[in-house]
Enzyme design. Structure first.
Site, short mmCIF file in Angstrom:
data_model
loop_
_atom_site.label_atom_id
_atom_site.label_comp_id
_atom_site.label_asym_id
_atom_site.label_seq_id
_atom_site.Cartn_x
_atom_site.Cartn_y
_atom_site.Cartn_z
N HIS A 130 -35.18 25.53 -24.47
CA HIS A 130 -34.76 26.76 -23.78
C HIS A 130 -33.26 26.90 -23.93
O HIS A 130 -32.52 25.90 -23.87
CB HIS A 130 -35.15 26.70 -22.29
CG HIS A 130 -35.05 28.02 -21.60
ND1 HIS A 130 -33.86 28.50 -21.09
CD2 HIS A 130 -35.98 28.97 -21.35
CE1 HIS A 130 -34.08 29.69 -20.55
NE2 HIS A 130 -35.35 29.99 -20.69
N GLU A 175 -43.49 28.69 -21.43
CA GLU A 175 -44.49 29.32 -22.27
C GLU A 175 -45.84 28.59 -22.28
O GLU A 175 -46.90 29.22 -22.23
CB GLU A 175 -43.96 29.42 -23.71
CG GLU A 175 -42.77 30.35 -23.84
CD GLU A 175 -41.91 30.02 -25.05
OE1 GLU A 175 -42.30 29.10 -25.82
OE2 GLU A 175 -40.87 30.65 -25.24
#
Length: 389
Positions: A272, A325
């Site tokens: 991320h 995700e």
């Protein structure tokens, strides 16, 4: 900031990483602490303890509602769910055109039509109350639009919204045509709340840039939807599940991940740009998935554990931890959402965060206008001589 400073070029890092471009009261992400918040409250705590309508009210008004305010707000927003006739009548052709590209592509066009039909005017030309009304109408319409486009694309008739259901329950109802089970509603509601906002991500920043021009609210939302559709942003949850399918069995986890990392491919669901620790959204959604249980959850947990170890070994110092995700995809799959609806579902949540940011940006009359460093051939070059015919 003094005008002399404002006109002095500043070299910024690639992707504007770490660059502060404005002040906000909407929320923030503290990546090194594995924490993010909406207004003054932990986003994860809100997702676990409050309703979507509670948090929607918070994002627009800056405080959580009391019981009377929540009832009034829920009724106000539920009444906005049905679509204008002109928009509803256009959806079949939009769905046919978007059979290959999916509901998100149709949403961009449908939102534009909604704004034109409803007479949305430039933010610059309207007052705060009108801006809020436009934002409520757009947010309430997005779930109706994406579920109708999905069903029409599969040869099914849209399901009309129900005002007696909560935002999350009504979303699942419009998607399937059946009243959903309460545990699935709560799981999806927690997911929706957890993805309402997340700092100045690409889609939120896109919406704010457009808002800074004074454009109408729907123009801002269409730009944000376009940014979210990218596989490096909101298009990733289904790809994380595709990864689980590709791995297939526990004995293939190590070899599959090693092959992808060593070939330079990205492992969907890991890494991320802000978090340097575990993504708090993933931690929360993993807990929800484990409460539901099943082989998919067990396999996802196995993949997560091995991927963490292998990424630490193969990419030392990179801090590539799990992001939202993987378990977002797992939770949506467990709740019966088809994979082509993962990103549209993301839109149905993030539209509230986009709108809160757009409303805040509309309070500032300064247009966002950065500069770029030109690196092409040095100008001016002589124009080539064109021989007469």
């Amino acid at each position: 900031m003094p005008s002399a400073e404002a006109n002095t070029p500043i070299d910024a890092p690639r992707g504007l990483a770490g660059v502060i471009v404005t002040e906000t009261r909407v929320g923030d992400v503290r990546g090194t602490e594995s924490f993010y918040h909406y207004r003054q409250y932990s986003a994860v705590e809100l997702a676990m303890a409050r309703t979507f309508e509670d948090v929607w009210y918070l994002m627009f008004h800056g405080e959580l509602p009391d019981a009377a305010q929540l009832a009034a707000f829920s009724a106000e927003t539920a009444a906005l769910r049905p679509l204008p006739a002109a928009v509803r009548d256009a959806l079949p052709s939009l769905a046919r055109a978007g059979v290959l590209s999916g509901p998100v592509a149709g949403l961009r066009t449908a939102l534009s039509l909604l704004g034109a039909t409803a007479g949305f005017r430039p933010l610059y030309d309207i007052d705060t109350d009108r801006r809020r009304a436009d934002a409520l109408a757009a947010c309430a319409a997005v779930p109706t639009l994406v579920t109708a486009l999905h069903r029409l694309g599969r040869g099914l008739q849209p399901v009309e919204p129900r005002s007696d259901l909560s935002y999350a329950a009504n979303y699942l109802y419009m998607l399937t045509g059946d009243e959903p089970e309460s545990d699935r509603v709560r799981a999806i509601e927690a997911y929706l709340i957890s993805t309402i906002d997340h700092g100045f991500n690409a889609s939120t920043f896109t919406g704010r840039v457009i808002a800074s021009t004074g454009a109408d609210l729907v123009a801002c939302l269409v730009g944000a939807v376009g940014a979210l559709s990218g596989p490096l942003h909101g298009g990733a949850p289904s790809r994380a599940l595709d990864m689980l399918d590709a791995i297939g069995t526990p004995d293939r986890i190590d070899s599959w991940i090693r092959d992808r990392v060593l070939s330079g491919d990205r492992i969907m669901g890991f890494g991320h740009p802000v978090y340097r620790t575990e993504d708090p959204r993933s931690r929360m959604l993993r807990g929800i998935a484990e409460q539901i249980g099943g082989p998919l959850v067990d396999f996802a947990v196995q993949v997560e554990g091995r991927a963490d170890d292998l990424l630490a070994e193969l990419k030392p110092g990179r801090e590539l931890h799990i992001n939202v995700e993987l378990y977002a995809g797992v939770v949506m799959e467990l709740c019966g959402l088809p994979r082509e609806m993962f990103t549209p579902t993301f839109c149905a949540a993030r539209v509230v965060g986009w709108s809160a940011n757009i409303l805040e940006q509309a309070e500032d009359s300064k247009i966002i206008r950065p500069a770029a460093r030109y690196v092409g051939p040095p100008p001016p070059q002589p124009l080539p001589v064109v021989a007469p015919c």
